[in-house]
Each structure stands twice: as C-alpha cells, then as structure tokens.
Design a protein around this motif. Structure first.
Motif, PDB file in Angstrom:
ATOM      1  N   GLN A  82       4.644  10.505   3.378  1.00 18.08           N
ATOM      2  CA  GLN A  82       5.274  11.259   4.462  1.00 18.08           C
ATOM      3  C   GLN A  82       4.265  12.142   5.182  1.00 18.08           C
ATOM      4  O   GLN A  82       4.298  12.254   6.410  1.00 18.08           O
ATOM      5  CB  GLN A  82       6.426  12.099   3.909  1.00 18.08           C
ATOM      6  CG  GLN A  82       7.615  11.264   3.498  1.00 18.08           C
ATOM      7  CD  GLN A  82       8.697  12.059   2.807  1.00 18.08           C
ATOM      8  OE1 GLN A  82       8.435  13.115   2.227  1.00 18.08           O
ATOM      9  NE2 GLN A  82       9.920  11.558   2.841  1.00 18.08           N
ATOM     10  N   GLU A  83       3.343  12.748   4.441  1.00 13.95           N
ATOM     11  CA  GLU A  83       2.316  13.587   5.052  1.00 13.95           C
ATOM     12  C   GLU A  83       1.396  12.751   5.942  1.00 13.95           C
ATOM     13  O   GLU A  83       1.080  13.134   7.071  1.00 13.95           O
ATOM     14  CB  GLU A  83       1.495  14.288   3.978  1.00 13.95           C
ATOM     15  CG  GLU A  83       0.416  15.199   4.529  1.00 13.95           C
ATOM     16  CD  GLU A  83      -0.390  15.893   3.449  1.00 13.95           C
ATOM     17  OE1 GLU A  83      -1.441  16.453   3.802  1.00 13.95           O
ATOM     18  OE2 GLU A  83       0.007  15.881   2.277  1.00 13.95           O
ATOM     19  N   GLU A  84       0.997  11.584   5.460  1.00 17.01           N
ATOM     20  CA  GLU A  84       0.145  10.696   6.258  1.00 17.01           C
ATOM     21  C   GLU A  84       0.851  10.267   7.544  1.00 17.01           C
ATOM     22  O   GLU A  84       0.241  10.227   8.606  1.00 17.01           O
ATOM     23  CB  GLU A  84      -0.251   9.469   5.447  1.00 17.01           C
ATOM     24  CG  GLU A  84      -1.269   9.741   4.378  1.00 17.01           C
ATOM     25  CD  GLU A  84      -1.592   8.499   3.561  1.00 17.01           C
ATOM     26  OE1 GLU A  84      -1.159   7.389   3.920  1.00 17.01           O
ATOM     27  OE2 GLU A  84      -2.301   8.651   2.557  1.00 17.01           O
ATOM     28  N   GLU A  85       2.121   9.931   7.420  1.00 21.22           N
ATOM     29  CA  GLU A  85       2.892   9.511   8.591  1.00 21.22           C
ATOM     30  C   GLU A  85       3.032  10.645   9.600  1.00 21.22           C
ATOM     31  O   GLU A  85       2.952  10.429  10.809  1.00 21.22           O
ATOM     32  CB  GLU A  85       4.272   8.990   8.169  1.00 21.22           C
ATOM     33  CG  GLU A  85       4.227   7.627   7.530  1.00 21.22           C
ATOM     34  CD  GLU A  85       3.753   6.541   8.475  1.00 21.22           C
ATOM     35  OE1 GLU A  85       4.333   6.377   9.562  1.00 21.22           O
ATOM     36  OE2 GLU A  85       2.768   5.859   8.128  1.00 21.22           O
ATOM     37  N   ALA A  86       3.244  11.867   9.122  1.00 16.74           N
ATOM     38  CA  ALA A  86       3.385  13.020  10.018  1.00 16.74           C
ATOM     39  C   ALA A  86       2.078  13.268  10.773  1.00 16.74           C
ATOM     40  O   ALA A  86       2.098  13.524  11.984  1.00 16.74           O
ATOM     41  CB  ALA A  86       3.790  14.261   9.220  1.00 16.74           C
ATOM     42  N   ILE A  87       0.969  13.183  10.071  1.00 19.21           N
ATOM     43  CA  ILE A  87      -0.334  13.378  10.725  1.00 19.21           C
ATOM     44  C   ILE A  87      -0.575  12.280  11.749  1.00 19.21           C
ATOM     45  O   ILE A  87      -1.024  12.542  12.881  1.00 19.21           O
ATOM     46  CB  ILE A  87      -1.462  13.425   9.672  1.00 19.21           C
ATOM     47  CG1 ILE A  87      -1.319  14.685   8.816  1.00 19.21           C
ATOM     48  CG2 ILE A  87      -2.832  13.364  10.332  1.00 19.21           C
ATOM     49  CD1 ILE A  87      -2.209  14.697   7.588  1.00 19.21           C
TER      50      ILE A  87
ATOM     51  N   ALA B  36       0.836  -1.208   0.000  1.00 21.84           N
ATOM     52  CA  ALA B  36       0.000   0.000   0.000  1.00 21.84           C
ATOM     53  C   ALA B  36       0.868   1.254   0.000  1.00 21.84           C
ATOM     54  O   ALA B  36       0.572   2.228  -0.707  1.00 21.84           O
ATOM     55  CB  ALA B  36      -0.923  -0.005   1.211  1.00 21.84           C
ATOM     56  N   ILE B  37       1.946   1.225   0.764  1.00 17.58           N
ATOM     57  CA  ILE B  37       2.865   2.368   0.827  1.00 17.58           C
ATOM     58  C   ILE B  37       3.527   2.588  -0.539  1.00 17.58           C
ATOM     59  O   ILE B  37       3.649   3.717  -1.009  1.00 17.58           O
ATOM     60  CB  ILE B  37       3.928   2.162   1.926  1.00 17.58           C
ATOM     61  CG1 ILE B  37       3.265   2.241   3.305  1.00 17.58           C
ATOM     62  CG2 ILE B  37       5.064   3.172   1.799  1.00 17.58           C
ATOM     63  CD1 ILE B  37       4.159   1.774   4.449  1.00 17.58           C
ATOM     64  N   ARG B  38       3.942   1.507  -1.185  1.00 17.41           N
ATOM     65  CA  ARG B  38       4.631   1.618  -2.474  1.00 17.41           C
ATOM     66  C   ARG B  38       3.743   2.200  -3.564  1.00 17.41           C
ATOM     67  O   ARG B  38       4.239   2.763  -4.539  1.00 17.41           O
ATOM     68  CB  ARG B  38       5.168   0.256  -2.894  1.00 17.41           C
ATOM     69  CG  ARG B  38       6.351  -0.187  -2.037  1.00 17.41           C
ATOM     70  CD  ARG B  38       6.729  -1.628  -2.279  1.00 17.41           C
ATOM     71  NE  ARG B  38       6.969  -1.920  -3.682  1.00 17.41           N
ATOM     72  CZ  ARG B  38       8.093  -2.396  -4.180  1.00 17.41           C
ATOM     73  NH1 ARG B  38       9.118  -2.636  -3.386  1.00 17.41           N
ATOM     74  NH2 ARG B  38       8.204  -2.654  -5.462  1.00 17.41           N
ATOM     75  N   LYS B  39       2.422   2.096  -3.400  1.00 16.47           N
ATOM     76  CA  LYS B  39       1.490   2.654  -4.386  1.00 16.47           C
ATOM     77  C   LYS B  39       1.395   4.171  -4.289  1.00 16.47           C
ATOM     78  O   LYS B  39       0.968   4.830  -5.229  1.00 16.47           O
ATOM     79  CB  LYS B  39       0.088   2.072  -4.181  1.00 16.47           C
ATOM     80  CG  LYS B  39      -0.057   0.645  -4.609  1.00 16.47           C
ATOM     81  CD  LYS B  39      -1.481   0.177  -4.362  1.00 16.47           C
ATOM     82  CE  LYS B  39      -1.642  -1.287  -4.689  1.00 16.47           C
ATOM     83  NZ  LYS B  39      -3.013  -1.746  -4.423  1.00 16.47           N
ATOM     84  N   LYS B  40       1.788   4.718  -3.136  1.00 16.39           N
ATOM     85  CA  LYS B  40       1.635   6.157  -2.895  1.00 16.39           C
ATOM     86  C   LYS B  40       2.885   6.926  -3.318  1.00 16.39           C
ATOM     87  O   LYS B  40       3.988   6.377  -3.355  1.00 16.39           O
ATOM     88  CB  LYS B  40       1.388   6.412  -1.412  1.00 16.39           C
ATOM     89  CG  LYS B  40       0.131   5.772  -0.899  1.00 16.39           C
ATOM     90  CD  LYS B  40      -0.006   5.965   0.589  1.00 16.39           C
ATOM     91  CE  LYS B  40      -1.255   5.238   1.081  1.00 16.39           C
ATOM     92  NZ  LYS B  40      -1.403   5.326   2.510  1.00 16.39           N
ATOM     93  N   LYS B  41       2.691   8.192  -3.573  1.00 15.02           N
ATOM     94  CA  LYS B  41       3.831   9.070  -3.808  1.00 15.02           C
ATOM     95  C   LYS B  41       4.533   9.282  -2.474  1.00 15.02           C
ATOM     96  O   LYS B  41       3.911   9.265  -1.414  1.00 15.02           O
ATOM     97  CB  LYS B  41       3.361  10.414  -4.363  1.00 15.02           C
ATOM     98  CG  LYS B  41       2.765  10.321  -5.744  1.00 15.02           C
ATOM     99  CD  LYS B  41       2.332  11.672  -6.243  1.00 15.02           C
ATOM    100  CE  LYS B  41       1.706  11.547  -7.618  1.00 15.02           C
ATOM    101  NZ  LYS B  41       1.168  12.819  -8.087  1.00 15.02           N
ATOM    102  N   LYS B  42       5.835   9.497  -2.536  1.00 20.59           N
ATOM    103  CA  LYS B  42       6.635   9.658  -1.330  1.00 20.59           C
ATOM    104  C   LYS B  42       6.097  10.781  -0.446  1.00 20.59           C
ATOM    105  O   LYS B  42       5.960  10.606   0.769  1.00 20.59           O
ATOM    106  CB  LYS B  42       8.093   9.932  -1.695  1.00 20.59           C
ATOM    107  CG  LYS B  42       9.014  10.017  -0.514  1.00 20.59           C
ATOM    108  CD  LYS B  42      10.457  10.217  -0.939  1.00 20.59           C
ATOM    109  CE  LYS B  42      11.361  10.298   0.263  1.00 20.59           C
ATOM    110  NZ  LYS B  42      12.766  10.470  -0.104  1.00 20.59           N
ATOM    111  N   GLU B  43       5.744  11.904  -1.052  1.00 16.79           N
ATOM    112  CA  GLU B  43       5.255  13.050  -0.286  1.00 16.79           C
ATOM    113  C   GLU B  43       3.916  12.733   0.390  1.00 16.79           C
ATOM    114  O   GLU B  43       3.677  13.124   1.531  1.00 16.79           O
ATOM    115  CB  GLU B  43       5.092  14.279  -1.184  1.00 16.79           C
ATOM    116  CG  GLU B  43       6.369  14.772  -1.823  1.00 16.79           C
ATOM    117  CD  GLU B  43       6.787  13.950  -3.048  1.00 16.79           C
ATOM    118  OE1 GLU B  43       5.928  13.278  -3.664  1.00 16.79           O
ATOM    119  OE2 GLU B  43       7.991  13.976  -3.366  1.00 16.79           O
TER     120      GLU B  43
END
Length: 88
Positions: free
Chosen positions: A72-77, A62-69
């Motif tokens: 990172q935004e999801e993880e920060a939230i 699921a992570i690999r499907k997303k753009k890096k930014e």
C-alpha cells in the motif's frame, strides 16, 4: 599417496573430499534450480495458451510476496509521483 589436506592458495589447509562433496552438492542444486525454472516457464506457457497475461501474473506474484502495508505504501508513492508528472 596424496594427503587428505593440502595447502590451498591462501596457505590454509583444504580437505579435498569435503571440498569435492560441497561442489557436487552445489552442482546438484544448480541442476534442480534449472529444472524448477523450466517448470515455471512451462506454467507461464500454459497460462499464455489459456489467454492469461504472463506479465500480470508475475506482477501479482511479486505483490503477494509483500506485506499488505508495504504494498500500500509503494502504491501511494507511485500515485503521488504519477500525479506530479500528470500521468493520472
């Protein structure tokens, strides 16, 4: 002899052969989808047999499907929320 186009429920004309071909095509694709789904299950069963965690693998996919930014935004939230709840 039946006409190729007949009245449909909405009053429009329906091409029976065309409709049948579309339905058959969708049915074949559904069969292929099931086959692929079974293949994916087999891969995860093999991974489990070798000691890998299926949930972790799915999370990585699921992570690999997303753009890096985006990731990172999801993880920060998530980090902010967890701190607010005293979880970290």
């Amino acid at each position: 002899m039946a006409e190729e186009r007949q009245e449909g429920m909405g009053g429009g004309k329906v091409a029976a052969d065309e409709l049948r071909l579309l339905i058959e095509r969708a049915e074949r694709l559904e069969e292929e989808k099931k086959g692929i789904s079974d293949d994916i299950k087999d891969v995860f069963a093999e991974a489990k047999g070798r000691g890998y965690d299926g949930k972790a693998m799915k999370k990585i996919m699921a992570i690999r499907k997303k753009k890096k930014e985006e990731y990172q935004e999801e993880e920060a939230i998530l980090e902010v929320y967890m701190q607010a709840l005293g979880m970290v």
